[in-house]
Design a protein around this motif. Structure first.
Motif, PDB file in Angstrom:
ATOM      1  N   UNK A 161       0.788  -1.216   0.000  1.00  0.00           N
ATOM      2  CA  UNK A 161       0.000   0.000   0.000  1.00  0.00           C
ATOM      3  C   UNK A 161       0.820   1.266   0.000  1.00  0.00           C
ATOM      4  N   UNK A 162       2.140   1.131   0.057  1.00  0.00           N
ATOM      5  CA  UNK A 162       3.040   2.277   0.047  1.00  0.00           C
ATOM      6  C   UNK A 162       3.604   2.454  -1.363  1.00  0.00           C
ATOM      7  N   UNK A 163       3.365   3.595  -2.002  1.00  0.00           N
ATOM      8  CA  UNK A 163       3.884   3.789  -3.367  1.00  0.00           C
ATOM      9  C   UNK A 163       5.388   3.656  -3.479  1.00  0.00           C
ATOM     10  N   UNK A 164       6.115   3.898  -2.386  1.00  0.00           N
ATOM     11  CA  UNK A 164       7.569   3.800  -2.421  1.00  0.00           C
ATOM     12  C   UNK A 164       8.062   2.356  -2.313  1.00  0.00           C
ATOM     13  N   UNK A 165       7.209   1.452  -1.824  1.00  0.00           N
ATOM     14  CA  UNK A 165       7.642   0.074  -1.580  1.00  0.00           C
ATOM     15  C   UNK A 165       6.980  -0.948  -2.495  1.00  0.00           C
ATOM     16  N   UNK A 166       5.836  -0.608  -3.046  1.00  0.00           N
ATOM     17  CA  UNK A 166       5.015  -1.610  -3.737  1.00  0.00           C
ATOM     18  C   UNK A 166       5.760  -2.292  -4.887  1.00  0.00           C
ATOM     19  N   UNK A 167       6.395  -1.511  -5.743  1.00  0.00           N
ATOM     20  CA  UNK A 167       7.078  -2.105  -6.901  1.00  0.00           C
ATOM     21  C   UNK A 167       8.231  -2.996  -6.467  1.00  0.00           C
ATOM     22  N   UNK A 168       8.958  -2.599  -5.417  1.00  0.00           N
ATOM     23  CA  UNK A 168      10.073  -3.410  -4.929  1.00  0.00           C
ATOM     24  C   UNK A 168       9.566  -4.718  -4.339  1.00  0.00           C
ATOM     25  N   UNK A 169       8.406  -4.684  -3.707  1.00  0.00           N
ATOM     26  CA  UNK A 169       7.822  -5.909  -3.159  1.00  0.00           C
ATOM     27  C   UNK A 169       7.432  -6.870  -4.270  1.00  0.00           C
ATOM     28  N   UNK A 170       6.849  -6.347  -5.330  1.00  0.00           N
ATOM     29  CA  UNK A 170       6.497  -7.180  -6.477  1.00  0.00           C
ATOM     30  C   UNK A 170       7.770  -7.761  -7.107  1.00  0.00           C
ATOM     31  N   UNK A 171       8.804  -6.949  -7.222  1.00  0.00           N
ATOM     32  CA  UNK A 171      10.056  -7.412  -7.816  1.00  0.00           C
ATOM     33  C   UNK A 171      10.682  -8.524  -6.974  1.00  0.00           C
ATOM     34  N   UNK A 172      10.610  -8.409  -5.651  1.00  0.00           N
ATOM     35  CA  UNK A 172      11.156  -9.448  -4.778  1.00  0.00           C
ATOM     36  C   UNK A 172      10.452 -10.781  -5.017  1.00  0.00           C
ATOM     37  N   UNK A 173       9.137 -10.736  -5.190  1.00  0.00           N
ATOM     38  CA  UNK A 173       8.395 -11.965  -5.474  1.00  0.00           C
ATOM     39  C   UNK A 173       8.812 -12.564  -6.814  1.00  0.00           C
TER      40      UNK A 173
END
Length: 307
Positions: A161-173
């Motif tokens: 839910x954080x715009x600064x973290x969301x893409x990095x979380x998807x990339x980690x997956x």
């Protein structure tokens, strides 16, 4: 022996080339054609609009957000995935202790480790995405629960839910889902490299890092280059679409922070009924993919080493 050679070759090639033209080339040509129309995707009626769809791209802020996110995945996902896979594969095949029988060898139980690394490939992309979505849950997810267990109750991010973290979380997956395949692929390539090369280098005083960069990587370069292109295509294609579609808020949010080009094509086609504009986005995605493949092939060109 030369009589009828070309007719013989043409007889074998004509059918596969015809199939390739119908099922691969033809859809590309149709997509380019529809990108010059105002087709809704729901009706057989449409008109030609020329380059209006492409002109619209330059004024579409969501499109440029999707381009930025896709390029971020394109640049970072292959680097992280391939680097981790090379490291793990090198440790499994060359990282073991020296013994009396061999100067160099893999770690004990390397076969079991390879099975464990490859396990995510057995799971489908939706299952992996859902597992990570549950893990990122800010209320009951495994990650925040672990942070609470070690006394970091004040650190409870809203991961997706954080715009600064969301893409990095998807990339980690995406990294977790793909790195195991390349560990097995690179391990197979490393196992074919003669052990004499490593033993001679180590006996001459070379360290593990030197043997990796001067022996393993050059002899494995063709495989690494192919894997790099394949990971880049995954970052721009269906894999990125599936992870973002399932994991992100919206999907594509928050605030378009995880919007990627394949997802935007899907949304414009099936949600907004703008198939003509969506195919223009798809053509742009095709151009980005071809440029990436050409750059990787050009920068990675080197003299082939054989052993």
């Amino acid at each position: 022996m030369q009589h009828g050679k070309y007719r013989f070759i043409a007889g074998f090639l004509i059918l596969p080339l015809a199939i390739y033209a119908v099922f691969v080339i033809s859809p590309f040509v149709q997509a380019i054609y529809y990108s010059f129309t105002d087709w809704t995707g729901l009706s057989s009626d449409f008109g030609m609009v020329g380059f209006d769809n492409y002109a619209r791209l330059f004024q579409d802020g969501v499109f440029w957000s999707a381009v930025g996110n896709s390029v971020t995945l394109l640049l970072l996902l292959p680097v992280v995935t391939i680097s981790l896979a090379l490291f793990f594969a090198f440790m499994l095949n060359v990282g073991g202790r020296r013994t009396k029988k061999a100067v160099i060898g893999g770690v004990r139980g390397s076969g079991t480790y390879k099975i464990l690394y490859f396990f995510p490939q057995v799971l489908s992309v939706p299952i992996v995405a859902l597992l990570f979505q549950f893990a990122y849950n800010p209320e009951s997810g495994a990650i925040n629960s672990l942070l609470s267990a070690v006394g970091l109750d004040s650190v409870q991010p809203d991961w997706l839910g954080d715009p600064q973290l969301a893409l990095w979380c998807v990339m980690a997956a995406m990294v977790w889902a793909n790195v195991g395949f390349y560990v097995v692929l690179f391990s197979a390539g490393m196992s074919s490299i003669p052990k004499d090369f490593y033993e001679a280098a180590l006996l001459d005083g070379a360290g593990r890092a030197n043997t990796f960069f001067r022996i393993t990587l050059p002899l494995l370069w063709d495989t690494v280059q192919t894997g790099w292109i394949y990971m880049g295509i995954l970052a721009l294609d269906v894999s990125a679409f599936a992870f973002v579609q399932i994991m992100s808020v919206g999907p594509g949010g928050p605030d378009y922070s995880t919007e990627v080009l394949p997802l935007y094509v899907y949304q414009k086609t099936f949600r907004d009924g703008q198939a003509g504009y969506a195919t223009a986005i798809g053509v742009s995605l095709l151009i980005v993919t071809l440029i990436f493949a050409a750059v990787v092939m050009r920068l990675g060109r080197r003299e082939r080493l054989e052993f």
